[in-house]
Design an enzyme around this catalytic site. Structure first.
Site, PDB file in Angstrom:
ATOM      1  N   LYS A  94       0.834  -1.375   0.107  1.00 28.25           N
ATOM      2  CA  LYS A  94      -0.093  -0.114  -0.060  1.00 28.25           C
ATOM      3  C   LYS A  94       0.945   1.245  -0.005  1.00 28.25           C
ATOM      4  O   LYS A  94       2.015   1.169   0.110  1.00 28.25           O
ATOM      5  CB  LYS A  94      -0.832  -0.131   1.246  1.00 28.25           C
ATOM      6  CG  LYS A  94      -0.344   0.028   2.581  1.00 28.25           C
ATOM      7  CD  LYS A  94      -1.034  -0.417   3.638  1.00 28.25           C
ATOM      8  CE  LYS A  94      -0.297  -0.037   5.069  1.00 28.25           C
ATOM      9  NZ  LYS A  94      -0.975  -0.535   6.056  1.00 28.25           N
ATOM     10  N   TYR A 100      14.405  30.195   9.334  1.00 27.41           N
ATOM     11  CA  TYR A 100      13.261  30.837   9.636  1.00 27.41           C
ATOM     12  C   TYR A 100      13.200  31.196  11.451  1.00 27.41           C
ATOM     13  O   TYR A 100      13.411  30.066  12.097  1.00 27.41           O
ATOM     14  CB  TYR A 100      12.055  30.283   9.194  1.00 27.41           C
ATOM     15  CG  TYR A 100      11.900  30.324   7.483  1.00 27.41           C
ATOM     16  CD1 TYR A 100      11.724  31.436   7.045  1.00 27.41           C
ATOM     17  CD2 TYR A 100      12.159  29.303   6.975  1.00 27.41           C
ATOM     18  CE1 TYR A 100      11.403  31.655   5.819  1.00 27.41           C
ATOM     19  CE2 TYR A 100      11.775  29.215   5.553  1.00 27.41           C
ATOM     20  CZ  TYR A 100      11.621  30.512   4.862  1.00 27.41           C
ATOM     21  OH  TYR A 100      11.300  30.633   3.719  1.00 27.41           O
TER      22      TYR A 100
END
Ligand SMILES: *Cc1c(COP(=O)(O)O)cnc(C)c1O
Length: 377
Positions: free
Chosen positions: A51, A272
């Protein structure tokens, strides 16, 4: 130059060099991991959970390798994933959809020989109706909830289901299954609880074999193996049990390129929000991967990468496309534009990276994204 030719030329260059990150996937290791899991559950069989694009690593590349290693049962989560891998497998392989039968998929699933894991009475009725409409018995798997409260028939519907199956001529039930919630922790009481419940279910549905164990379950004990195990993460090198050492062979390595280096004085703000400020003169490098490439923002000021075995801490926040690392531990000039640092590899396992990020290997793998140059070995 013709646009098509030009684009092909460009594609050729960028596929050979100039990539800013290399994700290497060792198909041989996946095969050996499958063989190891197969041996561990024998005489039961081992399926493969592919999956989410084989946990992000490329299901259309990996499923055929597993097929050639003897795997015949492939589990995906979504119908669309089944359709995607189906052409890459042979007729001997069976593909199962864990999330069940979504309304609208009945006829396409029947036509494409995709087998739904039926999780409810409604799904069972829909699939039976499809069988009657096309005058063909249809294969199915029944999933039971043994204590995870996620998917599958709840306990109170079982006696009803027994009755239903007595008269149902539409479906060919291949096996019954359930899923373990805590198999990564071999000391968890929940494992034994779920096993007891699964045994009660097996007694109520004696005609069918049991499919129970995920990767963790494979290594709990052979009581969990039933007729078919369903490992996922262990195939891809993730640890099946959190306690001990990882018995699986690593599959993934990730190397990311340096895109700039600099030396900054004490007091320099990095990244940042200036969450990191240098205390002394510091040599920094910025590398070409960020949270858009599956390196979680939670690695900000905490994780590290490696170069020649030397740990290089992540400083400041992880950006979308880049991360800044402190390279002061290396001799000056060691790293330059294009140098590759190890993000996952011999010095930093998938599990170490996941732990630093406060998550699990599954989430790291499925988030790695498509901006790395992927190399299959
Ligand atoms: C994802 C999944 C698996 C595989 O689990 P791993 O822990 O990766 O081995 C097996 N069964 C079900 C129902 C799943 O959802």
């Amino acid at each position: 130059m013709d646009n098509g030719i030009r684009n092909n030329r460009i594609r050729e260059w960028t596929s050979n060099e100039g990539a800013s990150g290399y994700l290497t996937i060792d198909l041989g290791a996946i095969r050996r991991n499958y063989e190891k899991l197969s041996a561990a559950v024998s005489p039961a069989k081992a399926a493969a959970v592919v999956k989410a694009d084989s946990y992000g690593l490329g299901a259309t590349k990996i499923a055929p390798v597993l097929l050639s290693a003897g795997c015949r049962h492939f589990f995906v989560a979504h119908f669309c994933e089944a359709i995607e891998i189906s052409p890459h497998l042979s007729d001997e392989a069976r593909i199962f959809v864990l999330n069940g039968l979504q309304p609208g998929n009945e006829t396409p699933a029947a036509e494409a020989d995709i087998i739904p894991v039926l999780n409810s009475m409604e799904q069972l009725r829909r699939w039976s109706a499809t069988a009657r409409a096309i005058h063909r018995r249809l294969p199915a798997v029944l999933q039971f909830d043994t204590g995870m409260s996620r998917l599958g028939f709840p306990p109170e519907e079982r006696s009803f289901l027994v009755e239903e199956l007595r008269s149902n001529q539409d479906l060919d039930i291949l096996f019954i299954m359930s899923h373990l919630a805590s198999a990564d922790d071999e000391d968890s009481q929940q494992n034994g609880d779920q096993l007891s419940e699964m045994r009660r279910i097996a007694e109520e549905f004696p005609a069918f074999g049991v499919c129970f164990a995920n990767s963790g379950g494979v290594f709990l004990s052979n009581e969990y193996h039933g007729v078919l195990a369903r490992p996922g993460i262990a195939l891809y090198g993730g640890t099946p049990n959190n306690g001990g050492s990882n018995p699986m062979e690593p599959v993934v390595s990730l190397d990311v390129a340096v895109i700039q280096t600099r030396t900054v004085p004490a007091g320099a703000r990095v990244g940042y929000g200036a969450t990191f400020v240098t205390k002394t003169e510091t040599r920094l490098a910025t590398i070409a991967a960020g949270y858009a490439d599956g390196l979680p923002r939670s690695l900000s000021d905490s994780g590290a990468v490696y170069y020649n075995g030397v740990r290089l801490p992540i400083v400041g926040r992880v950006s979308m496309d880049s991360i800044t690392i402190d390279v002061s531990a290396l001799p000056a000039g060691t790293l330059s534009l294009g140098s590759l640092v190890e993000v996952i590899g011999p010095n930093q396992t998938l599990e170490m990276l996941a732990a630093d990020a406060g998550t699990i290997s599954y989430e790291i793998l499925t988030s790695l994204g498509h901006r790395y140059r992927r190399q299959y070995r």
